[in-house]
Design a protein around this motif. Structure first.
Motif, PDB file in Angstrom:
ATOM      1  N   THR A  60      47.607  48.500  12.122  1.00 40.87           N
ATOM      2  CA  THR A  60      47.032  49.415  13.109  1.00 40.87           C
ATOM      3  C   THR A  60      46.764  50.748  12.434  1.00 40.87           C
ATOM      4  O   THR A  60      47.639  51.291  11.754  1.00 40.87           O
ATOM      5  N   VAL A  61      45.577  51.263  12.620  1.00 35.86           N
ATOM      6  CA  VAL A  61      45.208  52.555  12.040  1.00 35.86           C
ATOM      7  C   VAL A  61      44.791  53.465  13.196  1.00 35.86           C
ATOM      8  O   VAL A  61      43.929  53.101  14.000  1.00 35.86           O
ATOM      9  N   ILE A  62      45.424  54.631  13.253  1.00 32.47           N
ATOM     10  CA  ILE A  62      45.229  55.541  14.392  1.00 32.47           C
ATOM     11  C   ILE A  62      44.719  56.886  13.895  1.00 32.47           C
ATOM     12  O   ILE A  62      45.021  57.277  12.761  1.00 32.47           O
ATOM     13  N   GLU A  63      43.973  57.568  14.738  1.00 33.59           N
ATOM     14  CA  GLU A  63      43.358  58.878  14.483  1.00 33.59           C
ATOM     15  C   GLU A  63      41.990  58.688  13.809  1.00 33.59           C
ATOM     16  O   GLU A  63      41.885  58.059  12.745  1.00 33.59           O
ATOM     17  N   SER A  64      41.001  59.298  14.431  1.00 31.60           N
ATOM     18  CA  SER A  64      39.608  59.070  14.008  1.00 31.60           C
ATOM     19  C   SER A  64      39.369  59.376  12.524  1.00 31.60           C
ATOM     20  O   SER A  64      38.732  58.582  11.813  1.00 31.60           O
ATOM     21  N   SER A  65      39.895  60.499  12.036  1.00 26.05           N
ATOM     22  CA  SER A  65      39.635  60.867  10.632  1.00 26.05           C
ATOM     23  C   SER A  65      40.337  59.898   9.677  1.00 26.05           C
ATOM     24  O   SER A  65      39.818  59.563   8.613  1.00 26.05           O
ATOM     25  N   ILE A  66      41.540  59.463  10.078  1.00 24.53           N
ATOM     26  CA  ILE A  66      42.302  58.530   9.238  1.00 24.53           C
ATOM     27  C   ILE A  66      41.576  57.184   9.198  1.00 24.53           C
ATOM     28  O   ILE A  66      41.529  56.522   8.151  1.00 24.53           O
ATOM     29  N   ILE A  67      41.004  56.795  10.313  1.00 22.41           N
ATOM     30  CA  ILE A  67      40.266  55.521  10.344  1.00 22.41           C
ATOM     31  C   ILE A  67      39.085  55.579   9.388  1.00 22.41           C
ATOM     32  O   ILE A  67      38.829  54.644   8.624  1.00 22.41           O
ATOM     33  N   VAL A  68      38.361  56.714   9.405  1.00 22.05           N
ATOM     34  CA  VAL A  68      37.207  56.849   8.498  1.00 22.05           C
ATOM     35  C   VAL A  68      37.680  56.740   7.045  1.00 22.05           C
ATOM     36  O   VAL A  68      37.063  56.033   6.231  1.00 22.05           O
ATOM     37  N   GLU A  69      38.775  57.407   6.728  1.00 22.32           N
ATOM     38  CA  GLU A  69      39.274  57.356   5.344  1.00 22.32           C
ATOM     39  C   GLU A  69      39.784  55.953   5.006  1.00 22.32           C
ATOM     40  O   GLU A  69      39.559  55.457   3.897  1.00 22.32           O
ATOM     41  N   TYR A  70      40.444  55.300   5.959  1.00 17.57           N
ATOM     42  CA  TYR A  70      40.934  53.926   5.737  1.00 17.57           C
ATOM     43  C   TYR A  70      39.751  53.001   5.423  1.00 17.57           C
ATOM     44  O   TYR A  70      39.805  52.194   4.491  1.00 17.57           O
ATOM     45  N   MET A  81      32.447  58.355   2.554  1.00 18.25           N
ATOM     46  CA  MET A  81      32.579  59.385   3.598  1.00 18.25           C
ATOM     47  C   MET A  81      33.423  60.588   3.168  1.00 18.25           C
ATOM     48  O   MET A  81      33.415  61.622   3.823  1.00 18.25           O
ATOM     49  N   ILE A  82      34.170  60.436   2.058  1.00 12.37           N
ATOM     50  CA  ILE A  82      34.848  61.601   1.467  1.00 12.37           C
ATOM     51  C   ILE A  82      34.445  61.639  -0.003  1.00 12.37           C
ATOM     52  O   ILE A  82      34.613  60.641  -0.715  1.00 12.37           O
ATOM     53  N   PRO A  83      33.870  62.752  -0.436  1.00 11.14           N
ATOM     54  CA  PRO A  83      33.352  62.796  -1.808  1.00 11.14           C
ATOM     55  C   PRO A  83      34.455  62.576  -2.841  1.00 11.14           C
ATOM     56  O   PRO A  83      35.618  62.945  -2.604  1.00 11.14           O
ATOM     57  N   PRO A  84      34.119  62.015  -4.007  1.00 11.17           N
ATOM     58  CA  PRO A  84      35.130  61.737  -5.039  1.00 11.17           C
ATOM     59  C   PRO A  84      35.669  63.012  -5.688  1.00 11.17           C
ATOM     60  O   PRO A  84      36.831  63.062  -6.074  1.00 11.17           O
ATOM     61  N   ASP A  85      34.845  64.038  -5.775  1.00  6.48           N
ATOM     62  CA  ASP A  85      35.270  65.295  -6.398  1.00  6.48           C
ATOM     63  C   ASP A  85      36.329  65.978  -5.514  1.00  6.48           C
ATOM     64  O   ASP A  85      36.170  66.065  -4.292  1.00  6.48           O
ATOM     65  N   ARG A  93      37.193  67.497   4.275  1.00  8.55           N
ATOM     66  CA  ARG A  93      38.340  67.396   5.201  1.00  8.55           C
ATOM     67  C   ARG A  93      38.499  68.684   6.005  1.00  8.55           C
ATOM     68  O   ARG A  93      38.822  68.652   7.199  1.00  8.55           O
ATOM     69  N   PHE A  94      38.265  69.822   5.380  1.00 10.80           N
ATOM     70  CA  PHE A  94      38.364  71.096   6.101  1.00 10.80           C
ATOM     71  C   PHE A  94      37.320  71.157   7.235  1.00 10.80           C
ATOM     72  O   PHE A  94      37.636  71.530   8.372  1.00 10.80           O
ATOM     73  N   MET A  95      36.094  70.772   6.929  1.00 16.32           N
ATOM     74  CA  MET A  95      35.065  70.841   7.964  1.00 16.32           C
ATOM     75  C   MET A  95      35.345  69.836   9.089  1.00 16.32           C
ATOM     76  O   MET A  95      35.059  70.101  10.261  1.00 16.32           O
ATOM     77  N   THR A 154      25.605  65.939   0.837  1.00 19.27           N
ATOM     78  CA  THR A 154      25.801  64.522   1.185  1.00 19.27           C
ATOM     79  C   THR A 154      26.403  64.385   2.574  1.00 19.27           C
ATOM     80  O   THR A 154      27.355  65.107   2.919  1.00 19.27           O
ATOM     81  N   PHE A 155      25.869  63.462   3.334  1.00 19.13           N
ATOM     82  CA  PHE A 155      26.416  63.162   4.667  1.00 19.13           C
ATOM     83  C   PHE A 155      27.821  62.593   4.484  1.00 19.13           C
ATOM     84  O   PHE A 155      28.036  61.694   3.670  1.00 19.13           O
ATOM     85  N   CYS A 156      28.800  63.123   5.229  1.00 13.39           N
ATOM     86  CA  CYS A 156      30.190  62.683   5.000  1.00 13.39           C
ATOM     87  C   CYS A 156      31.009  62.764   6.291  1.00 13.39           C
ATOM     88  O   CYS A 156      30.470  62.987   7.379  1.00 13.39           O
ATOM     89  N   LEU A 157      32.322  62.582   6.130  1.00 12.17           N
ATOM     90  CA  LEU A 157      33.266  62.649   7.248  1.00 12.17           C
ATOM     91  C   LEU A 157      33.004  63.845   8.168  1.00 12.17           C
ATOM     92  O   LEU A 157      33.046  63.725   9.399  1.00 12.17           O
ATOM     93  N   ALA A 158      32.737  65.007   7.579  1.00 17.50           N
ATOM     94  CA  ALA A 158      32.544  66.224   8.373  1.00 17.50           C
ATOM     95  C   ALA A 158      31.369  66.066   9.350  1.00 17.50           C
ATOM     96  O   ALA A 158      31.426  66.563  10.480  1.00 17.50           O
ATOM     97  N   ASP A 159      30.338  65.351   8.913  1.00 19.25           N
ATOM     98  CA  ASP A 159      29.167  65.168   9.784  1.00 19.25           C
ATOM     99  C   ASP A 159      29.461  64.125  10.872  1.00 19.25           C
ATOM    100  O   ASP A 159      28.924  64.212  11.975  1.00 19.25           O
ATOM    101  N   CYS A 160      30.334  63.142  10.535  1.00 16.44           N
ATOM    102  CA  CYS A 160      30.767  62.174  11.556  1.00 16.44           C
ATOM    103  C   CYS A 160      31.501  62.912  12.674  1.00 16.44           C
ATOM    104  O   CYS A 160      31.426  62.521  13.843  1.00 16.44           O
ATOM    105  N   SER A 161      32.226  63.966  12.327  1.00 17.94           N
ATOM    106  CA  SER A 161      32.960  64.762  13.325  1.00 17.94           C
ATOM    107  C   SER A 161      32.037  65.724  14.051  1.00 17.94           C
ATOM    108  O   SER A 161      32.168  65.949  15.260  1.00 17.94           O
ATOM    109  N   ALA A 162      31.124  66.314  13.280  1.00 15.49           N
ATOM    110  CA  ALA A 162      30.204  67.295  13.864  1.00 15.49           C
ATOM    111  C   ALA A 162      29.328  66.667  14.945  1.00 15.49           C
ATOM    112  O   ALA A 162      29.027  67.311  15.963  1.00 15.49           O
ATOM    113  N   ALA A 163      28.931  65.421  14.733  1.00 17.82           N
ATOM    114  CA  ALA A 163      27.959  64.798  15.649  1.00 17.82           C
ATOM    115  C   ALA A 163      28.441  64.813  17.104  1.00 17.82           C
ATOM    116  O   ALA A 163      27.793  65.411  17.969  1.00 17.82           O
ATOM    117  N   PRO A 164      29.592  64.198  17.407  1.00 14.67           N
ATOM    118  CA  PRO A 164      30.025  64.228  18.806  1.00 14.67           C
ATOM    119  C   PRO A 164      30.438  65.622  19.262  1.00 14.67           C
ATOM    120  O   PRO A 164      30.205  66.001  20.424  1.00 14.67           O
TER     121      PRO A 164
END
Ligand SMILES: N[C@@H](CCC(=O)N[C@@H](CS)C(=O)NCC(=O)O)C(=O)O
Length: 217
Positions: A60-70, A81-85, A93-95, A154-164
């Motif tokens: 089970t994976v919980i929390e939207s950001s953790i799911i994206v990283e998982y 969704m999270i840049p390698p650098d 992650r900050f955004m 690059t489109f990333c996790l931050a934009d997945c959060s920004a959208a909604p």
């Protein structure tokens, strides 16, 4: 692979992993949490009863950001969704935290207040939420670069959060003409096919929006 996402198409936080899944065309089953059975199943997995929640087999994976990283770690696709650098990863992650804490949270306060009967409305909470959104919009206005995404090129996790966050925030606390860079960014994000798809999937539920959805988007 047996991924199941517990979600609802109209629920803002569920958009975040949905966008990531659609970006990479990752196969998954959608467990719509809508009726009593769906809520009971969610509660059996996570007593806090918040979604999205991802099941990967028995895990089970919980929390939207953790799911994206998982998903990125266990089911990588062409879109990372999270840049390698390291520095870029921290910015992403900050955004993500910025959009959740300072746009999504006050937006949800305004939406929740609309659902209350007049006697239970929280004028101070609403005023504080509007103030926070004004500050967040103003800060973001100074951060965004034309044509870029919220954490860089690059489109990333931050934009997945920004959208909604920005989609619904504009419904309850309009950007108007005061924040042109944020409005333009919101438009760019909503035009992204993965985001347009979640917006379309949520469309049938707009009648549920408290006090009615605005005639836009
Ligand atoms: N921090 C959580 C927030 C999840 C959340 O608040 N989800 C809302 C839907 S957008 C929810 O589950 N609402 C159901 C409820 O509160 O009853 C995350 O990022 O996953």
């Amino acid at each position: 692979m047996s991924l199941t996402l517990y979600a609802h198409p109209f629920a803002a936080y569920c958009w975040k992993p949905l966008i990531a899944l659609y970006e990479n065309a990752t196969p998954f089953s959608y467990r719509l949490v809508e009726d009593a059975a769906g809520w009971a199943e969610l509660e059996s997995l996570w007593p806090i009863k918040k979604f999205p929640l991802l099941r990967d087999g028995d895990a089970t994976v919980i929390e939207s950001s953790i799911i994206v990283e998982y998903l990125m770690r266990h089911y990588p696709g062409t879109m990372r969704m999270i840049p390698p650098d390291d520095a870029a990863a921290l910015t992403a992650r900050f955004m993500d935290r910025f959009f959740d804490n300072y746009v999504m949270t006050p937006m949800q306060t305004l939406v929740s207040d609309r659902m209350r009967v007049q006697a239970e409305r929280d004028a101070k909470g609403v005023a504080d939420a509007r103030k926070m959104l004004e500050i967040a919009y103003g800060w973001l206005e100074g951060q965004l670069t034309p044509q870029a995404w919220s954490a860089g090129s690059t489109f990333c996790l931050a934009d997945c959060s920004a959208a909604p966050a920005l989609f619904y925030a504009d419904w309850v606390h309009p950007l108007g003409a005061r924040f042109p860079a944020v409005s333009a960014y919101r438009g760019r994000v909503l035009a992204r096919p993965s985001v347009a798809r979640v917006v379309d999937e949520a469309r049938p539920y707009r009648k549920l929006f408290p006090q009615g959805a605005p005639d836009q988007d």
